[in-house]
Design an enzyme around this catalytic site. Structure first.
Site, PDB file in Angstrom:
ATOM      1  N   HIS A 157      -2.679   7.337   3.494  1.00  0.00           N
ATOM      2  CA  HIS A 157      -3.433   6.189   2.680  1.00  0.00           C
ATOM      3  C   HIS A 157      -4.624   5.724   3.423  1.00  0.00           C
ATOM      4  O   HIS A 157      -4.768   5.931   4.679  1.00  0.00           O
ATOM      5  CB  HIS A 157      -2.278   4.772   3.080  1.00  0.00           C
ATOM      6  CG  HIS A 157      -2.775   3.364   2.504  1.00  0.00           C
ATOM      7  ND1 HIS A 157      -3.293   3.522   1.317  1.00  0.00           N
ATOM      8  CD2 HIS A 157      -3.069   2.577   3.066  1.00  0.00           C
ATOM      9  CE1 HIS A 157      -3.620   2.282   1.237  1.00  0.00           C
ATOM     10  NE2 HIS A 157      -3.309   1.291   2.147  1.00  0.00           N
TER      11      HIS A 157
ATOM     12  N   ASN B 180     -10.031   0.527   0.676  1.00  0.00           N
ATOM     13  CA  ASN B 180      -8.628   0.696   0.177  1.00  0.00           C
ATOM     14  C   ASN B 180      -8.485   0.153  -1.081  1.00  0.00           C
ATOM     15  O   ASN B 180      -8.461  -0.879  -1.387  1.00  0.00           O
ATOM     16  CB  ASN B 180      -8.060  -0.243   1.302  1.00  0.00           C
ATOM     17  CG  ASN B 180      -6.265  -0.381   1.532  1.00  0.00           C
ATOM     18  OD1 ASN B 180      -5.812  -0.015   0.497  1.00  0.00           O
ATOM     19  ND2 ASN B 180      -5.848  -1.059   2.244  1.00  0.00           N
TER      20      ASN B 180
ATOM     21  N   CYS C 102       0.780  -1.235  -0.002  1.00  0.00           N
ATOM     22  CA  CYS C 102       0.051   0.183  -0.028  1.00  0.00           C
ATOM     23  C   CYS C 102       0.828   1.337   0.059  1.00  0.00           C
ATOM     24  O   CYS C 102       0.286   2.479  -0.001  1.00  0.00           O
ATOM     25  CB  CYS C 102      -0.735   0.078   1.202  1.00  0.00           C
ATOM     26  SG  CYS C 102      -2.189  -1.064   0.933  1.00  0.00           S
TER      27      CYS C 102
HETATM   28  O1  UT7 Z   1      -3.406  -1.364   3.772  1.00  0.00           O
HETATM   29  C1  UT7 Z   1      -2.843  -2.661   4.077  1.00  0.00           C
HETATM   30  C2  UT7 Z   1      -2.690  -2.326   5.534  1.00  0.00           C
HETATM   31  N1  UT7 Z   1      -3.805  -2.903   6.128  1.00  0.00           N
HETATM   32  C3  UT7 Z   1      -4.338  -2.623   7.441  1.00  0.00           C
HETATM   33  O2  UT7 Z   1      -3.851  -1.330   7.603  1.00  0.00           O
HETATM   34  C4  UT7 Z   1      -5.311  -3.209   7.940  1.00  0.00           C
HETATM   35  C5  UT7 Z   1      -5.058  -3.160   9.472  1.00  0.00           C
HETATM   36  N2  UT7 Z   1      -6.193  -3.892  10.444  1.00  0.00           N
HETATM   37  C6  UT7 Z   1      -7.145  -3.315  10.477  1.00  0.00           C
HETATM   38  O3  UT7 Z   1      -7.628  -2.545   9.960  1.00  0.00           O
HETATM   39  C7  UT7 Z   1      -8.292  -4.223  11.539  1.00  0.00           C
HETATM   40  O4  UT7 Z   1      -7.363  -5.094  12.138  1.00  0.00           O
HETATM   41  C8  UT7 Z   1      -9.427  -5.034  10.740  1.00  0.00           C
HETATM   42  C9  UT7 Z   1     -10.281  -4.123   9.996  1.00  0.00           C
HETATM   43  C10 UT7 Z   1      -8.885  -5.905   9.797  1.00  0.00           C
HETATM   44  C11 UT7 Z   1     -10.203  -5.821  11.969  1.00  0.00           C
HETATM   45  O5  UT7 Z   1     -10.537  -5.001  12.843  1.00  0.00           O
HETATM   46  P1  UT7 Z   1     -10.055  -5.488  14.290  1.00  0.00           P
HETATM   47  O6  UT7 Z   1     -10.770  -4.405  15.025  1.00  0.00           O
HETATM   48  O7  UT7 Z   1      -8.910  -5.450  14.475  1.00  0.00           O
HETATM   49  O8  UT7 Z   1     -11.043  -6.688  14.561  1.00  0.00           O
HETATM   50  P2  UT7 Z   1     -10.243  -8.240  14.958  1.00  0.00           P
HETATM   51  O9  UT7 Z   1      -9.745  -8.814  13.860  1.00  0.00           O
HETATM   52  O10 UT7 Z   1      -9.806  -7.966  16.277  1.00  0.00           O
HETATM   53  O11 UT7 Z   1     -11.722  -8.943  15.173  1.00  0.00           O
HETATM   54  C12 UT7 Z   1     -12.665  -8.664  16.154  1.00  0.00           C
HETATM   55  C13 UT7 Z   1     -13.772  -9.602  15.802  1.00  0.00           C
HETATM   56  C14 UT7 Z   1     -13.498 -11.174  15.815  1.00  0.00           C
HETATM   57  O12 UT7 Z   1     -14.658 -11.826  16.532  1.00  0.00           O
HETATM   58  P3  UT7 Z   1     -14.152 -12.430  18.116  1.00  0.00           P
HETATM   59  O13 UT7 Z   1     -13.155 -13.411  17.800  1.00  0.00           O
HETATM   60  O14 UT7 Z   1     -13.980 -11.230  19.052  1.00  0.00           O
HETATM   61  O15 UT7 Z   1     -15.531 -12.989  18.338  1.00  0.00           O
HETATM   62  C15 UT7 Z   1     -13.763 -11.271  14.228  1.00  0.00           C
HETATM   63  O16 UT7 Z   1     -14.081 -12.598  14.006  1.00  0.00           O
HETATM   64  O17 UT7 Z   1     -14.624  -9.136  14.925  1.00  0.00           O
HETATM   65  C16 UT7 Z   1     -14.793 -10.282  14.144  1.00  0.00           C
HETATM   66  N3  UT7 Z   1     -14.899 -10.034  12.676  1.00  0.00           N
HETATM   67  C17 UT7 Z   1     -16.215  -9.273  12.217  1.00  0.00           C
HETATM   68  N4  UT7 Z   1     -17.356  -9.197  12.555  1.00  0.00           N
HETATM   69  C18 UT7 Z   1     -18.165  -8.694  11.725  1.00  0.00           C
HETATM   70  C19 UT7 Z   1     -13.797  -9.699  11.691  1.00  0.00           C
HETATM   71  N5  UT7 Z   1     -14.282  -9.201  10.599  1.00  0.00           N
HETATM   72  C20 UT7 Z   1     -15.882  -9.130  10.684  1.00  0.00           C
HETATM   73  C21 UT7 Z   1     -16.638  -8.653   9.889  1.00  0.00           C
HETATM   74  N6  UT7 Z   1     -17.865  -8.339  10.321  1.00  0.00           N
HETATM   75  N7  UT7 Z   1     -16.515  -8.079   8.800  1.00  0.00           N
END
Ligand code: UT7
Length: 331
Positions: free
Chosen positions: A256, A286, A116
């Protein structure tokens, strides 16, 4: 002899027509508009549809708009660089295919991959060819068909990405505008958290790799999130300190667009009010290499000559950095 600066003198961009909304995505994976808006800040993203359509088709549309707007003929271009993580094919370079599609014949061209941060690293690269005095017109394209590597069965990745492209023209100037400074970084050990497992030389495509869904983006969200917040904010604040820039001095942060929370954290560390931050993540998600040019294309009319801009990115690699630029023209 006066110092040659490299300035952006025009922008073109393209996003596909098809809009994939959070509501439609919620019928494909177990997610909700509320979760996506709260955790990421994306409402909808564009998807390139159509058999045989790839990154070069969007890149060529952006370049055609750029050539038209700047009244530039394809044969005047010396070099075209395309930053992308979704090339049309492994080889030849997508830059060559774009050049062919827009009629650029007298130039050389190549691709650049920095996740990115590709467009930011491309700005650095393109500017060196101008500052050297060797070339007069260099096009930098940032383009990605992210939908080609997103697993629409994976709810943690599918809401994030969209397709899009932008292109800028770099030209020399002896005025005090253009790229002033840059601070670019990589940490290859971060690759474990964000990569594509198969399709390269380590694991060529096979029936097994396809069955295991290894040609899609693999991302561990939280470590990437933490590194992104620190990486983007640190370099941006350091750039301000190095050039003695206060938040009043800066006209725009051009960040970004990966996650609204990463953008807000960076702006907060820079002490910038939201009205000085370019944000279009809600509409496009993104678009990887497309995010920075899509932003400046959208804000072009508001930019004034001499405006001080900080571009900042974080991406797969890990790659991150900031560029300090003084805008070169009024629209
Ligand atoms: O540009 C390239 C670089 N990439 C980035 O900058 C991405 C950086 N990371 C992020 O933006 C975030 O980490 C994400 C958006 C990918 C994920 O958000 P998060 O707040 O870190 O969520 P998480 O992965 O800790 O997941 C929290 C919960 C999980 O459920 P449990 O285990 O707490 O029950 C996930 O399974 O949210 C769940 N989850 C979702 N729920 C509903 C993950 N994706 C989804 C979804 N809808 N789409």
């Amino acid at each position: 002899m006066a110092k040659i600066n490299a300035a952006i003198t025009g922008i073109g961009a393209y996003v596909p027509e098809y809009i994939l909304t959070n509501d439609e995505l919620s019928t494909m994976v177990d997610t909700t508009d509320e979760w996506i808006m709260t955790r990421i800040g994306i409402k909808e993203r564009r998807i390139l549809k159509g058999e045989g359509k790839g990154t070069s088709d969007m890149g060529a549309k952006a370049v055609n708009e750029l050539l038209k707007k700047t009244n530039t003929k394809p044969e005047e271009i010396d070099l075209l660089i395309c930053s992308t993580v979704t090339p049309d094919m492994q080889f030849p370079a997508t830059a060559n295919i774009i050049s062919d599609k827009v009629g650029i014949k007298n130039a050389f061209s190549f691709d650049l991959n920095a996740g990115c941060s590709g467009f930011l690293f491309g700005m650095s690269t393109a500017s060196k060819f101008i500052q050297s005095g060797l070339y007069k017109k260099v096009i930098l394209v940032g383009a990605d068909k992210m939908s080609s590597i997103v697993d629409y069965n994976d709810r943690s990745v599918s809401p994030i990405f969209g397709d899009g492209a932008g292109a800028v023209l770099f030209e020399p100037t002896i005025e005090d505008v253009g790229i002033i400074d840059e601070d670019l970084h990589v940490d290859g050990s971060g690759r474990v958290h964000l990569h594509q497992k198969a399709g390269g030389s380590v694991k060529p495509a096979s029936h097994e790799s396809v069955d295991a869904r290894e040609h899609y983006i693999y991302q561990e969200g939280q470590p990437v999130f933490k590194a992104a917040v620190k990486g983007m904010a640190d370099v941006s604040v350091e750039m301000m300190e190095k050039h003695n820039l206060s938040s009043e001095d800066i006209a725009w942060l051009v960040p970004h667009q990966a996650n609204m929370r990463i953008i807000s954290a960076t702006a907060q560390r820079m002490n910038l009010p939201p009205e000085k931050v370019m944000i279009n993540i809600e509409k496009y998600g993104n678009t990887t290499d497309g995010t920075l040019p899509l932003l400046i294309r959208e804000w072009e009319k508001q930019l004034k000559k001499g405006d001080k801009l900080i571009f900042a990115t974080f991406g797969a690699g890990f790659t991150w950095g900031a560029i300090y630029m003084k805008w070169a023209y009024n629209s």
